[in-house]
Design a protein around this motif. Structure first.
Motif, PDB file in Angstrom:
ATOM      1  N   GLU A  88       0.971  -0.872  -0.167  1.00  0.00           N
ATOM      2  CA  GLU A  88      -0.079  -0.012  -0.463  1.00  0.00           C
ATOM      3  C   GLU A  88       1.055   1.267  -0.205  1.00  0.00           C
ATOM      4  O   GLU A  88       0.006   2.523  -0.267  1.00  0.00           O
ATOM      5  CB  GLU A  88      -1.271  -0.125   1.567  1.00  0.00           C
ATOM      6  N   GLY A  89       2.241   1.170   0.174  1.00  0.00           N
ATOM      7  CA  GLY A  89       2.888   2.056   0.066  1.00  0.00           C
ATOM      8  C   GLY A  89       3.781   2.555   1.080  1.00  0.00           C
ATOM      9  O   GLY A  89       4.240   4.007   1.137  1.00  0.00           O
ATOM     10  N   PHE A  90       3.507   1.284   2.060  1.00  0.00           N
ATOM     11  CA  PHE A  90       4.106   2.348   3.355  1.00  0.00           C
ATOM     12  C   PHE A  90       5.935   2.226   3.732  1.00  0.00           C
ATOM     13  O   PHE A  90       6.046   0.867   3.095  1.00  0.00           O
ATOM     14  CB  PHE A  90       3.469   1.719   4.166  1.00  0.00           C
ATOM     15  N   GLN A  91       6.568   2.649   3.808  1.00  0.00           N
ATOM     16  CA  GLN A  91       7.973   2.590   4.364  1.00  0.00           C
ATOM     17  C   GLN A  91       8.580   1.881   5.793  1.00  0.00           C
ATOM     18  O   GLN A  91       7.680   1.849   6.444  1.00  0.00           O
ATOM     19  CB  GLN A  91       8.741   3.617   3.974  1.00  0.00           C
ATOM     20  N   GLN A  92       8.651   0.035   5.549  1.00  0.00           N
ATOM     21  CA  GLN A  92       8.951  -0.299   6.459  1.00  0.00           C
ATOM     22  C   GLN A  92      10.723   0.136   7.072  1.00  0.00           C
ATOM     23  O   GLN A  92      11.493   0.373   6.541  1.00  0.00           O
ATOM     24  CB  GLN A  92       9.336  -1.737   7.025  1.00  0.00           C
ATOM     25  N   THR A 111       5.043   8.545   3.490  1.00  0.00           N
ATOM     26  CA  THR A 111       5.293   9.514   2.919  1.00  0.00           C
ATOM     27  C   THR A 111       3.672  10.548   2.780  1.00  0.00           C
ATOM     28  O   THR A 111       3.626  11.630   3.007  1.00  0.00           O
ATOM     29  CB  THR A 111       6.560  10.062   3.401  1.00  0.00           C
ATOM     30  N   GLU A 112       2.875  10.194   1.598  1.00  0.00           N
ATOM     31  CA  GLU A 112       2.386  10.352   1.219  1.00  0.00           C
ATOM     32  C   GLU A 112       0.899  10.949   1.730  1.00  0.00           C
ATOM     33  O   GLU A 112       0.104  11.862   1.733  1.00  0.00           O
ATOM     34  CB  GLU A 112       1.856   9.812  -0.455  1.00  0.00           C
ATOM     35  N   MET A 184      -1.431  17.983   7.626  1.00  0.00           N
ATOM     36  CA  MET A 184      -0.880  17.064   8.389  1.00  0.00           C
ATOM     37  C   MET A 184       0.783  17.167   8.962  1.00  0.00           C
ATOM     38  O   MET A 184       1.438  17.511   7.939  1.00  0.00           O
ATOM     39  CB  MET A 184      -1.241  15.902   8.252  1.00  0.00           C
ATOM     40  N   LEU A 185       1.663  16.386   9.663  1.00  0.00           N
ATOM     41  CA  LEU A 185       2.201  16.403   9.985  1.00  0.00           C
ATOM     42  C   LEU A 185       2.795  15.615   9.205  1.00  0.00           C
ATOM     43  O   LEU A 185       2.828  14.742   9.011  1.00  0.00           O
ATOM     44  CB  LEU A 185       2.800  16.488  11.034  1.00  0.00           C
ATOM     45  N   PRO A 186       4.009  15.893   8.474  1.00  0.00           N
ATOM     46  CA  PRO A 186       4.564  14.567   7.748  1.00  0.00           C
ATOM     47  C   PRO A 186       4.884  13.769   8.233  1.00  0.00           C
ATOM     48  O   PRO A 186       5.591  13.365   9.900  1.00  0.00           O
ATOM     49  CB  PRO A 186       5.953  15.614   6.888  1.00  0.00           C
ATOM     50  N   ALA A 187       5.158  11.650   8.086  1.00  0.00           N
ATOM     51  CA  ALA A 187       5.720  10.993   8.395  1.00  0.00           C
ATOM     52  C   ALA A 187       6.881  10.793   8.310  1.00  0.00           C
ATOM     53  O   ALA A 187       7.185  10.341   7.227  1.00  0.00           O
ATOM     54  CB  ALA A 187       4.679  10.221   7.914  1.00  0.00           C
ATOM     55  N   SER A 188       7.745  11.229   8.558  1.00  0.00           N
ATOM     56  CA  SER A 188       9.073  10.440   8.939  1.00  0.00           C
ATOM     57  C   SER A 188      10.106   8.912   9.307  1.00  0.00           C
ATOM     58  O   SER A 188       9.562   9.566  10.805  1.00  0.00           O
ATOM     59  CB  SER A 188      10.285  11.603   8.958  1.00  0.00           C
TER      60      SER A 188
END
Length: 380
Positions: A88-92, A111-112, A184-188
């Motif tokens: 689904e586009g998540f980075q592990q 991140t999107e 929204m705050l970016p997810a880093s």
């Protein structure tokens, strides 16, 4: 973000941490509790089972370290859910273990969509997933496929519980229901462990400011397992929170005092075992136990050492009951200073200085070494 791991800590670590606190907490007057109440309360705990742990005391802070070998409740589900999130586009981000508790966490970021995700487990038991979106105004929305634990949420966090929902459904609800009209705050990935720790600390600070858990929270938590919250059980749980908060603030104040150069490293090493921290939230039983004379009351067991509600302290030691009422008017620091000044010069504690931590002011004292002299006299 405060939802990360909080439910787990409440549910699985509370009872263990509470009893560790009591065992090592003789310094705080808990010796009376064990001496006269241990058997009775243990029986209550046995009858209440895991439900009682649901409102105990998690650690006040939670930090994480990367760890490859972790204990998971369901390895197949872990692989399946990991594959879905990545598809689904998540980075592990990686696997982490809590330093203050045996928590396993596999972290992801999208991140999107600005989503932080964590698959979590503890003791190889219950396993679930949290999806979190954080906002620039300091609020957050959490979606978890876990049952509501019954505890209040802080005003900035909205928790959505979807028990046993598969992760595809959880993600669908997250994307559809979370607020869309604000930043929204970016997810880093780089920030993940620190963000979780900071969010956890923020929520625990809020709970400390409230004085721990409320009777209503305890009743709701127990009711979820069809248990009744007896008044004595509620007082015991709240007593545990009071002690844990006091101990945490003690440690924070000691660290802040040393950082401020209040004493030299050499002097601190000489007195550290005799340092007392008296702060705005020091419980009555702490002052009772550290002031000379507490041992004189050993023959009269307190019926409710942890009691704080009006009418519940009728069976306390008379000196403890009087001390509690006096502290309610003048505060712990003033009362200790006054009682300390009334002692003979050789038995007074010497004030080292003052610090402020978490909006709580504390006075630090050094106890005299007269206790060793009394021990020697007893040996003779």
């Amino acid at each position: 973000m405060g939802g990360f791991l909080y439910t787990l800590l409440i549910g699985f670590l509370g009872a263990l941490l509470f009893f560790v606190l009591l065992i090592v907490g003789g310094y705080f007057g808990v010796k009376f509790w064990f001496r006269w109440k241990f058997g009775k309360i243990l029986e209550q705990m046995k009858n209440l089972g895991g439900a009682m742990a649901g409102a105990m005391v998690p650690p006040m802070r939670l930090t994480f370290q990367r760890e490859d070998e972790l204990n998971w409740a369901d390895e197949e589900a872990l692989k399946r859910d990991t594959a879905f999130l990545i598809a689904e586009g998540f980075q592990q981000v990686g696997d982490f273990e809590g330093e203050e508790s045996p928590v396993s966490m596999r972290a992801f970021v999208h991140t999107e969509h600005h989503i932080w995700a964590a698959i979590q487990s503890a003791y190889g038991m219950k396993q679930w997933t949290d999806l979190v979106t954080r906002y620039a105004d300091g609020t957050s929305w959490t979606f978890a496929n876990l049952a509501d634990h019954g505890m209040d949420c802080p005003p900035w966090r909205t928790a959505n519980y979807l028990p046993d929902s598969p992760i595809p459904d959880l993600l669908e609800r997250c994307l559809a229901d979370r607020p869309q009209g604000k930043a929204m705050l970016p997810a880093s990935a780089a920030d993940f462990p620190q963000v979780v720790s900071d969010a956890y600390a923020r929520e625990m600070d809020w709970r400390m400011e409230r004085g721990g858990v409320t009777a209503e929270e305890i009743e709701r938590t127990l009711a979820k397992d069809n248990q009744t919250a007896e008044p004595q059980s509620i007082r015991m749980i709240q007593f545990g929170w009071t002690q844990a908060i006091s101990t945490f603030l003690d440690e924070q104040c000691r660290e802040r005092f040393l950082e401020g150069g209040g004493v030299s490293a050499r002097e601190w090493e000489e007195v550290r075992d005799r340092v007392l921290v008296i702060h705005d939230r020091t419980p009555a039983n702490v002052l009772f136990d550290i002031l000379p004379g507490a041992e004189d009351d050993d023959e009269s067991p307190p019926e409710d050492l942890w009691s704080g509600a009006e009418g519940d302290d009728a069976d306390e030691l008379p000196r403890l009951q009087a001390l509690r009422k006096r502290m309610a008017v003048d505060g712990p620091r003033t009362v200790f200073a006054e009682l300390n000044a009334e002692l003979p010069e050789g038995r007074r504690s010497r004030k080292l200085g003052q610090v402020t931590v978490e909006a709580v002011t504390a006075d630090l004292y050094v106890q005299p070494e007269w206790e060793d002299d009394f021990d020697d006299d007893d040996d003779d």
